[in-house]
Design an enzyme around this catalytic site. Structure first.
Site, PDB file in Angstrom:
ATOM      1  N   ASN A 126       0.878  -1.178   0.000  1.00 52.84           N
ATOM      2  CA  ASN A 126       0.000   0.000   0.000  1.00 52.84           C
ATOM      3  C   ASN A 126       0.916   1.228   0.000  1.00 52.84           C
ATOM      4  O   ASN A 126       1.478   1.578   1.036  1.00 52.84           O
ATOM      5  CB  ASN A 126      -0.882  -0.033   1.256  1.00 52.84           C
ATOM      6  CG  ASN A 126      -1.697   1.244   1.416  1.00 52.84           C
ATOM      7  OD1 ASN A 126      -1.780   2.059   0.501  1.00 52.84           O
ATOM      8  ND2 ASN A 126      -2.297   1.405   2.588  1.00 52.84           N
TER       9      ASN A 126
ATOM     10  N   LYS B 210       0.197   4.236  -0.337  1.00 59.00           N
ATOM     11  CA  LYS B 210      -0.462   5.426   0.223  1.00 59.00           C
ATOM     12  C   LYS B 210      -0.203   6.639  -0.678  1.00 59.00           C
ATOM     13  O   LYS B 210      -0.082   6.492  -1.887  1.00 59.00           O
ATOM     14  CB  LYS B 210      -0.003   5.661   1.670  1.00 59.00           C
ATOM     15  CG  LYS B 210      -0.105   4.406   2.533  1.00 59.00           C
ATOM     16  CD  LYS B 210       0.018   4.686   3.990  1.00 59.00           C
ATOM     17  CE  LYS B 210       0.012   3.371   4.762  1.00 59.00           C
ATOM     18  NZ  LYS B 210      -0.062   3.533   6.191  1.00 59.00           N
TER      19      LYS B 210
ATOM     20  N   HIS C 221      -9.589   1.019   4.791  1.00 60.54           N
ATOM     21  CA  HIS C 221      -8.323   1.221   5.514  1.00 60.54           C
ATOM     22  C   HIS C 221      -8.584   2.167   6.687  1.00 60.54           C
ATOM     23  O   HIS C 221      -9.391   3.098   6.574  1.00 60.54           O
ATOM     24  CB  HIS C 221      -7.271   1.801   4.564  1.00 60.54           C
ATOM     25  CG  HIS C 221      -5.899   1.792   5.157  1.00 60.54           C
ATOM     26  ND1 HIS C 221      -5.499   2.709   6.092  1.00 60.54           N
ATOM     27  CD2 HIS C 221      -4.846   0.956   4.968  1.00 60.54           C
ATOM     28  CE1 HIS C 221      -4.253   2.446   6.455  1.00 60.54           C
ATOM     29  NE2 HIS C 221      -3.828   1.383   5.786  1.00 60.54           N
TER      30      HIS C 221
ATOM     31  N   GLU D 282      -7.015   4.563   7.779  1.00 60.93           N
ATOM     32  CA  GLU D 282      -6.784   5.985   7.458  1.00 60.93           C
ATOM     33  C   GLU D 282      -7.994   6.576   6.737  1.00 60.93           C
ATOM     34  O   GLU D 282      -8.329   7.752   6.917  1.00 60.93           O
ATOM     35  CB  GLU D 282      -5.489   6.129   6.634  1.00 60.93           C
ATOM     36  CG  GLU D 282      -4.258   5.899   7.517  1.00 60.93           C
ATOM     37  CD  GLU D 282      -3.010   5.433   6.795  1.00 60.93           C
ATOM     38  OE1 GLU D 282      -2.961   5.497   5.549  1.00 60.93           O
ATOM     39  OE2 GLU D 282      -2.075   4.984   7.491  1.00 60.93           O
TER      40      GLU D 282
ATOM     41  N   GLU E 170      -5.547  -5.116  10.493  1.00 62.04           N
ATOM     42  CA  GLU E 170      -4.542  -4.082  10.697  1.00 62.04           C
ATOM     43  C   GLU E 170      -4.819  -3.352  12.010  1.00 62.04           C
ATOM     44  O   GLU E 170      -5.639  -2.419  12.039  1.00 62.04           O
ATOM     45  CB  GLU E 170      -4.569  -3.074   9.553  1.00 62.04           C
ATOM     46  CG  GLU E 170      -4.277  -3.666   8.195  1.00 62.04           C
ATOM     47  CD  GLU E 170      -3.648  -2.640   7.259  1.00 62.04           C
ATOM     48  OE1 GLU E 170      -2.536  -2.894   6.799  1.00 62.04           O
ATOM     49  OE2 GLU E 170      -4.250  -1.587   7.033  1.00 62.04           O
TER      50      GLU E 170
ATOM     51  N   GLY F 159       2.274   2.131  10.745  1.00 64.16           N
ATOM     52  CA  GLY F 159       3.229   3.229  10.608  1.00 64.16           C
ATOM     53  C   GLY F 159       3.911   3.628  11.904  1.00 64.16           C
ATOM     54  O   GLY F 159       4.551   4.676  11.977  1.00 64.16           O
TER      55      GLY F 159
ATOM     56  N   SER G  50       3.227  -2.360  10.376  1.00 68.00           N
ATOM     57  CA  SER G  50       4.688  -2.385  10.567  1.00 68.00           C
ATOM     58  C   SER G  50       5.292  -3.757  10.272  1.00 68.00           C
ATOM     59  O   SER G  50       6.202  -4.201  10.976  1.00 68.00           O
ATOM     60  CB  SER G  50       5.062  -1.903  11.963  1.00 68.00           C
ATOM     61  OG  SER G  50       4.630  -0.554  12.152  1.00 68.00           O
TER      62      SER G  50
HETATM   63  C1  PEP Z   1      -0.901   0.050   6.119  1.00 69.55           C
HETATM   64  O1  PEP Z   1      -1.128   1.232   6.196  1.00 69.55           O
HETATM   65  O2  PEP Z   1      -1.654  -0.692   5.482  1.00 69.55           O
HETATM   66  C2  PEP Z   1       0.290  -0.451   6.817  1.00 69.55           C
HETATM   67  C3  PEP Z   1       0.299  -1.690   7.207  1.00 69.55           C
HETATM   68  O3  PEP Z   1       1.310   0.449   7.024  1.00 69.55           O
HETATM   69  P1  PEP Z   1       2.731   0.138   7.705  1.00 69.55           P
HETATM   70  O4  PEP Z   1       3.261  -1.144   7.117  1.00 69.55           O
HETATM   71  O5  PEP Z   1       3.588   1.307   7.366  1.00 69.55           O
HETATM   72  O6  PEP Z   1       2.482  -0.004   9.169  1.00 69.55           O
END
Ligand code: PEP
Length: 253
Positions: A10, A12, A98, A100, A168, A174, A214
């Protein structure tokens, strides 16, 4: 039933044209090994960069996805992108719900469900994201929150062919914090049980459940070794081809 591991990036809102093309090319160059190991690779660039990234991937075994779509097929929705448009641009997946989007755009489960239905209408697989906040986890409510999100966000027509669930934990996205493999497996097993309760057993068994939050080269192997973790949704580490491909390598090991 064996589930094909899916490693999804992703991107973003990152990357200008040249960077996105270079990243696409670098992922393409390293993608054969993942393909040979039976791992499915997916990248989800910002919508406007999907066509140049498609060109950069040029025949490599890497699929393309959108990061969001509107529920409608067309109409007066300034700034939005229809699932059909993503399909036309060469996408086979779209991420919906997601955290976000849920936080920044106030998307609730009903909106996410409508977007997943739009994905299905357009012939795309929907990657439906669920996950609890830190406060919800600390209050011992993680499983209850996830059950509610699954019930509200997954359409009745969800199947293993058209839907992937991504767990998630919001506090892990992040932040550099990751659920322990055991904690992540507990939630994934709970999601599988919820799928079994709602859909046919075969669907629940075959539907893939990704972990996101992460995931990095250093922790991917242990997470991906868990019996109900069928791949990763990767943010930060997907912006570096080497890290993304190393994670894919851990999946195929
Ligand atoms: C995401 O936003 O889907 C995600 C998993 O981000 P990160 O790997 O940076 O934590």
């Amino acid at each position: 039933m064996a589930r094909t591991t899916l490693i999804a990036g992703n991107w973003k809102m990152n990357g200008r044209l040249e960077e996105a093309q270079a990243l696409g090319r670098a992922v393409a160059v390293g993608s054969d090994a993942a393909f040979a190991a039976g791992v499915e690779l997916l990248v989800c660039p910002p919508a406007v960069l999907i066509p140049p990234v498609a060109a950069a991937l040029a025949g490599a075994p890497v699929k393309l996805g959108g990061q969001d779509c509107h529920a409608a097929a067309s109409g007066a929705h300034t700034g939005d992108v229809a699932a059909e448009m993503l399909a036309d641009a060469g996408c086979s997946y779209v991420i919906v719900g997601h955290s976000e989007r849920r936080a920044d755009h106030g998307e609730d489960d009903a909106v996410v469900r409508a977007k997943a239905e739009a994905a299905h209408r357009a012939g795309l697989s929907a990657i439906v994201c669920v996950g609890e906040t830190r406060a919800e986890r600390d209050a011992g409510r993680a499983l209850e929150i996830i059950s509610g999100q699954l019930a509200g966000s997954l359409p009745d027509g969800a199947s293993a062919a058209n839907t992937v669930v991504a767990y998630e934990p919001v506090w892990a996205i992040g932040t550099g914090l990751t659920a322990t493999p055991a904690d992540a497996q507990d939630v994934h097993a709970h999601i599988r049980a919820e799928l079994r309760a709602r859909f046919a057993g075969e669907t629940a068994q075959a539907m893939r459940i990704l972990y996101g939050g992460s995931m990095k080269p250093g922790n991917a192997a242990e997470l991906l070794a868990q019996p109900d973790i069928d791949g990763g949704l990767i943010g930060g580490a997907s912006l570096k081809a080497e890290e993304f491909l190393t994670i894919a390598g851990a999946a195929g090991a």
